[in-house]
Design a protein around this motif. Structure first.
Motif, PDB file in Angstrom:
ATOM      1  N   SER A 286      36.736   0.821  63.857  1.00 30.27           N
ATOM      2  CA  SER A 286      37.265   0.286  65.112  1.00 30.27           C
ATOM      3  C   SER A 286      36.230  -0.588  65.817  1.00 30.27           C
ATOM      4  O   SER A 286      36.543  -1.675  66.319  1.00 30.27           O
ATOM      5  N   LEU A 287      34.999  -0.129  65.844  1.00 33.90           N
ATOM      6  CA  LEU A 287      33.935  -0.897  66.492  1.00 33.90           C
ATOM      7  C   LEU A 287      33.728  -2.238  65.806  1.00 33.90           C
ATOM      8  O   LEU A 287      33.522  -3.261  66.465  1.00 33.90           O
ATOM      9  N   ASN A 288      33.785  -2.250  64.486  1.00 34.66           N
ATOM     10  CA  ASN A 288      33.617  -3.508  63.752  1.00 34.66           C
ATOM     11  C   ASN A 288      34.752  -4.480  64.038  1.00 34.66           C
ATOM     12  O   ASN A 288      34.528  -5.691  64.171  1.00 34.66           O
ATOM     13  N   ILE A 289      35.986  -3.979  64.140  1.00 37.11           N
ATOM     14  CA  ILE A 289      37.135  -4.837  64.445  1.00 37.11           C
ATOM     15  C   ILE A 289      36.988  -5.421  65.843  1.00 37.11           C
ATOM     16  O   ILE A 289      37.199  -6.631  66.062  1.00 37.11           O
ATOM     17  N   LEU A 290      36.591  -4.600  66.799  1.00 34.59           N
ATOM     18  CA  LEU A 290      36.453  -5.074  68.179  1.00 34.59           C
ATOM     19  C   LEU A 290      35.279  -6.039  68.314  1.00 34.59           C
ATOM     20  O   LEU A 290      35.349  -7.010  69.075  1.00 34.59           O
ATOM     21  N   ARG A 291      34.211  -5.788  67.559  1.00 35.57           N
ATOM     22  CA  ARG A 291      33.079  -6.727  67.573  1.00 35.57           C
ATOM     23  C   ARG A 291      33.504  -8.089  67.020  1.00 35.57           C
ATOM     24  O   ARG A 291      33.166  -9.144  67.580  1.00 35.57           O
ATOM     25  N   GLU A 292      34.271  -8.065  65.949  1.00 37.41           N
ATOM     26  CA  GLU A 292      34.749  -9.310  65.361  1.00 37.41           C
ATOM     27  C   GLU A 292      35.716 -10.029  66.303  1.00 37.41           C
ATOM     28  O   GLU A 292      35.766 -11.263  66.340  1.00 37.41           O
ATOM     29  N   ALA A 293      36.477  -9.248  67.083  1.00 39.67           N
ATOM     30  CA  ALA A 293      37.369  -9.850  68.078  1.00 39.67           C
ATOM     31  C   ALA A 293      36.557 -10.646  69.101  1.00 39.67           C
ATOM     32  O   ALA A 293      36.927 -11.763  69.489  1.00 39.67           O
ATOM     33  N   GLY A 294      35.423 -10.085  69.543  1.00 30.79           N
ATOM     34  CA  GLY A 294      34.558 -10.806  70.473  1.00 30.79           C
ATOM     35  C   GLY A 294      34.032 -12.093  69.878  1.00 30.79           C
ATOM     36  O   GLY A 294      33.939 -13.126  70.551  1.00 30.79           O
TER      37      GLY A 294
ATOM     38  N   ALA B 246      43.545  -3.487  62.305  1.00 32.37           N
ATOM     39  CA  ALA B 246      43.409  -2.038  62.182  1.00 32.37           C
ATOM     40  C   ALA B 246      44.496  -1.453  61.294  1.00 32.37           C
ATOM     41  O   ALA B 246      44.220  -0.611  60.424  1.00 32.37           O
ATOM     42  N   LEU B 247      45.719  -1.894  61.499  1.00 37.84           N
ATOM     43  CA  LEU B 247      46.824  -1.417  60.656  1.00 37.84           C
ATOM     44  C   LEU B 247      46.585  -1.782  59.197  1.00 37.84           C
ATOM     45  O   LEU B 247      46.804  -0.969  58.290  1.00 37.84           O
ATOM     46  N   LYS B 248      46.140  -2.994  58.967  1.00 36.07           N
ATOM     47  CA  LYS B 248      45.881  -3.446  57.594  1.00 36.07           C
ATOM     48  C   LYS B 248      44.813  -2.575  56.941  1.00 36.07           C
ATOM     49  O   LYS B 248      44.963  -2.151  55.789  1.00 36.07           O
TER      50      LYS B 248
ATOM     51  N   LEU C  41      49.126  -1.775  70.542  1.00 37.58           N
ATOM     52  CA  LEU C  41      48.435  -0.866  69.617  1.00 37.58           C
ATOM     53  C   LEU C  41      46.925  -1.057  69.659  1.00 37.58           C
ATOM     54  O   LEU C  41      46.172  -0.187  69.198  1.00 37.58           O
ATOM     55  N   ALA C  42      46.473  -2.181  70.196  1.00 34.47           N
ATOM     56  CA  ALA C  42      45.032  -2.416  70.309  1.00 34.47           C
ATOM     57  C   ALA C  42      44.370  -1.342  71.162  1.00 34.47           C
ATOM     58  O   ALA C  42      43.181  -1.043  70.990  1.00 34.47           O
ATOM     59  N   ARG C  43      45.134  -0.754  72.064  1.00 31.53           N
ATOM     60  CA  ARG C  43      44.569   0.321  72.902  1.00 31.53           C
ATOM     61  C   ARG C  43      44.201   1.526  72.047  1.00 31.53           C
ATOM     62  O   ARG C  43      43.215   2.225  72.327  1.00 31.53           O
ATOM     63  N   ALA C  44      44.983   1.780  71.007  1.00 33.40           N
ATOM     64  CA  ALA C  44      44.671   2.888  70.110  1.00 33.40           C
ATOM     65  C   ALA C  44      43.370   2.611  69.363  1.00 33.40           C
ATOM     66  O   ALA C  44      42.567   3.529  69.127  1.00 33.40           O
ATOM     67  N   VAL C  45      43.151   1.351  68.991  1.00 32.60           N
ATOM     68  CA  VAL C  45      41.912   0.972  68.316  1.00 32.60           C
ATOM     69  C   VAL C  45      40.724   1.198  69.260  1.00 32.60           C
ATOM     70  O   VAL C  45      39.673   1.717  68.860  1.00 32.60           O
ATOM     71  N   ALA C  46      40.899   0.829  70.523  1.00 30.72           N
ATOM     72  CA  ALA C  46      39.838   1.034  71.514  1.00 30.72           C
ATOM     73  C   ALA C  46      39.571   2.522  71.726  1.00 30.72           C
ATOM     74  O   ALA C  46      38.410   2.935  71.886  1.00 30.72           O
ATOM     75  N   ASP C  47      40.625   3.330  71.723  1.00 30.62           N
ATOM     76  CA  ASP C  47      40.447   4.782  71.869  1.00 30.62           C
ATOM     77  C   ASP C  47      39.605   5.333  70.725  1.00 30.62           C
ATOM     78  O   ASP C  47      38.718   6.167  70.934  1.00 30.62           O
ATOM     79  N   ALA C  48      39.888   4.868  69.506  1.00 30.38           N
ATOM     80  CA  ALA C  48      39.110   5.324  68.353  1.00 30.38           C
ATOM     81  C   ALA C  48      37.659   4.858  68.453  1.00 30.38           C
ATOM     82  O   ALA C  48      36.730   5.593  68.089  1.00 30.38           O
ATOM     83  N   ALA C  49      37.469   3.642  68.959  1.00 30.43           N
ATOM     84  CA  ALA C  49      36.111   3.115  69.107  1.00 30.43           C
ATOM     85  C   ALA C  49      35.294   3.947  70.086  1.00 30.43           C
ATOM     86  O   ALA C  49      34.073   4.096  69.923  1.00 30.43           O
ATOM     87  N   GLN C  50      35.956   4.512  71.086  1.00 33.68           N
ATOM     88  CA  GLN C  50      35.246   5.344  72.064  1.00 33.68           C
ATOM     89  C   GLN C  50      34.657   6.591  71.428  1.00 33.68           C
ATOM     90  O   GLN C  50      33.718   7.187  71.956  1.00 33.68           O
ATOM     91  N   THR C  51      35.187   7.001  70.285  1.00 34.03           N
ATOM     92  CA  THR C  51      34.660   8.166  69.573  1.00 34.03           C
ATOM     93  C   THR C  51      33.516   7.787  68.631  1.00 34.03           C
ATOM     94  O   THR C  51      32.952   8.647  67.959  1.00 34.03           O
ATOM     95  N   GLY C  52      33.211   6.490  68.561  1.00 33.30           N
ATOM     96  CA  GLY C  52      32.160   6.019  67.679  1.00 33.30           C
ATOM     97  C   GLY C  52      32.638   5.604  66.300  1.00 33.30           C
ATOM     98  O   GLY C  52      31.825   5.347  65.409  1.00 33.30           O
ATOM     99  N   ASP C  53      33.951   5.487  66.124  1.00 31.47           N
ATOM    100  CA  ASP C  53      34.517   5.101  64.831  1.00 31.47           C
ATOM    101  C   ASP C  53      34.029   3.705  64.437  1.00 31.47           C
ATOM    102  O   ASP C  53      34.273   2.720  65.142  1.00 31.47           O
ATOM    103  N   LEU C  54      33.332   3.626  63.307  1.00 31.60           N
ATOM    104  CA  LEU C  54      32.708   2.362  62.892  1.00 31.60           C
ATOM    105  C   LEU C  54      33.728   1.279  62.573  1.00 31.60           C
ATOM    106  O   LEU C  54      33.515   0.100  62.872  1.00 31.60           O
TER     107      LEU C  54
END
Length: 300
Positions: A227-235, A161-163, A212-225
């Protein structure tokens, strides 16, 4: 009274539980994260200080007769194991024979499965796939640290996310930090100036960055694409760990554990979708420190 102390040392904290012979928890708490990376005098001195603080907290309730500790980054039958066992023995004034030290995944595995029964995939500050055979031989997939991999971990999520935010900022100043994930990261970092970001990232440890991953998850909760893509790739990254073990030991139930795996439902969904075999997935949390404590209470 034969009390057992269980220690679960991860990348963000060292959690402990003190139980009696019946397995009843008498006290619990946490101290700074301990690590098995005892590759320098400074690292050993830090481990001694944290162990001393741990002993002071525990013995306010009672003195353990046995200790079982699972410590991140530690491998059994190595110098680091012997050093850590000695440090704990000194801190608690116990014979080293009454102290069992192993990597944290050893204890985590036994919290979910009998020997050889399942596959453990952990996503916290770091990430690892883990299998413990019926003859106590461990097979590790990943778990090589953030400098090499740790795909799908909290550290990995934060770094990706930072990158992305910083690259967007370089391409079009002002557009990176104003994205939903950029705004969430800026709040967690305390600002957007490079000196602020650099001090946070390079002035702390991997556990701090992983948060800081929690901040990424917070952004994903708003529908931020993004953040969602990063978390999907994490899975998907975590599923790779499971798939590698499935190919080596055969299909078995998989426990998907660790705080990083609970950041957003999309992580677990992507994990299940990428599995190469139809296996049961366990995603309930178990207290590894309590498992360790109850094992410690049985030490004779």
């Amino acid at each position: 009274m034969g009390l057992g102390l269980g220690i679960d040392a991860g990348g963000t904290a060292t959690r402990w539980r003190l139980v009696d012979r019946e397995g009843t928890c008498l006290a619990q708490g946490s101290v700074e994260p301990l690590t098995g990376h005892l590759f320098s005098t400074a690292a050993e001195e830090r481990a001694k200080r944290i162990s001393s603080e741990l002993a002071q907290a525990v013995t306010q309730t009672g003195r353990p007769a046995g200790i079982v500790a699972g410590i991140t980054g530690l491998t059994r039958d190595t110098r680091a194991e012997a050093v850590m066992r000695g440090i704990l023995a000194e801190a608690f004034d116990l014979p080293s024979a009454r102290i069992f030290v192993a990597e944290d995944m050893w204890i985590a595995y036994l919290s979910y499965f009998a020997l050889g029964e399942g596959i453990l995939v952990y996503g916290g500050t770091g990430s690892i796939g883990y299998y413990l055979s019926s003859d106590k031989q461990a097979i590790r997939i990943g778990g090589r640290g953030n400098l090499i991999d740790d795909g799908g971990s909290g550290f990995w999520i934060a770094r990706e996310a930072l990158k992305a935010v910083l690259r967007k900022e370089e391409e079009s100043p002002g557009d990176g930090w104003t994205t939903p994930v950029g705004t969430a990261l800026a709040k967690a970092l305390g600002g957007t100036e490079w000196d602020t970001v650099r001090a946070f990232v390079y002035g702390g440890d991997r556990g701090r960055i992983g948060l800081l991953a929690r901040a990424v998850a917070d952004a994903a909760q708003t529908g931020d694409l993004l953040s969602l893509n990063i978390l999907r790739e994490a899975g998907r990254e975590l599923a790779r760990l499971a798939n590698s073990l499935i190919k080596r030991v055969g299909p078995r139930p998989v426990a998907l554990v660790g705080g990083g795996t609970r950041l957003h439902p999309i992580i677990g969904a992507a994990f299940r979708q990428e599995l190469c075999a139809p296996v049961d997935v366990i995603d309930t949390d178990v207290d590894a420190a309590m498992t360790a404590a109850r094992l410690a209470a049985l030490v004779e």
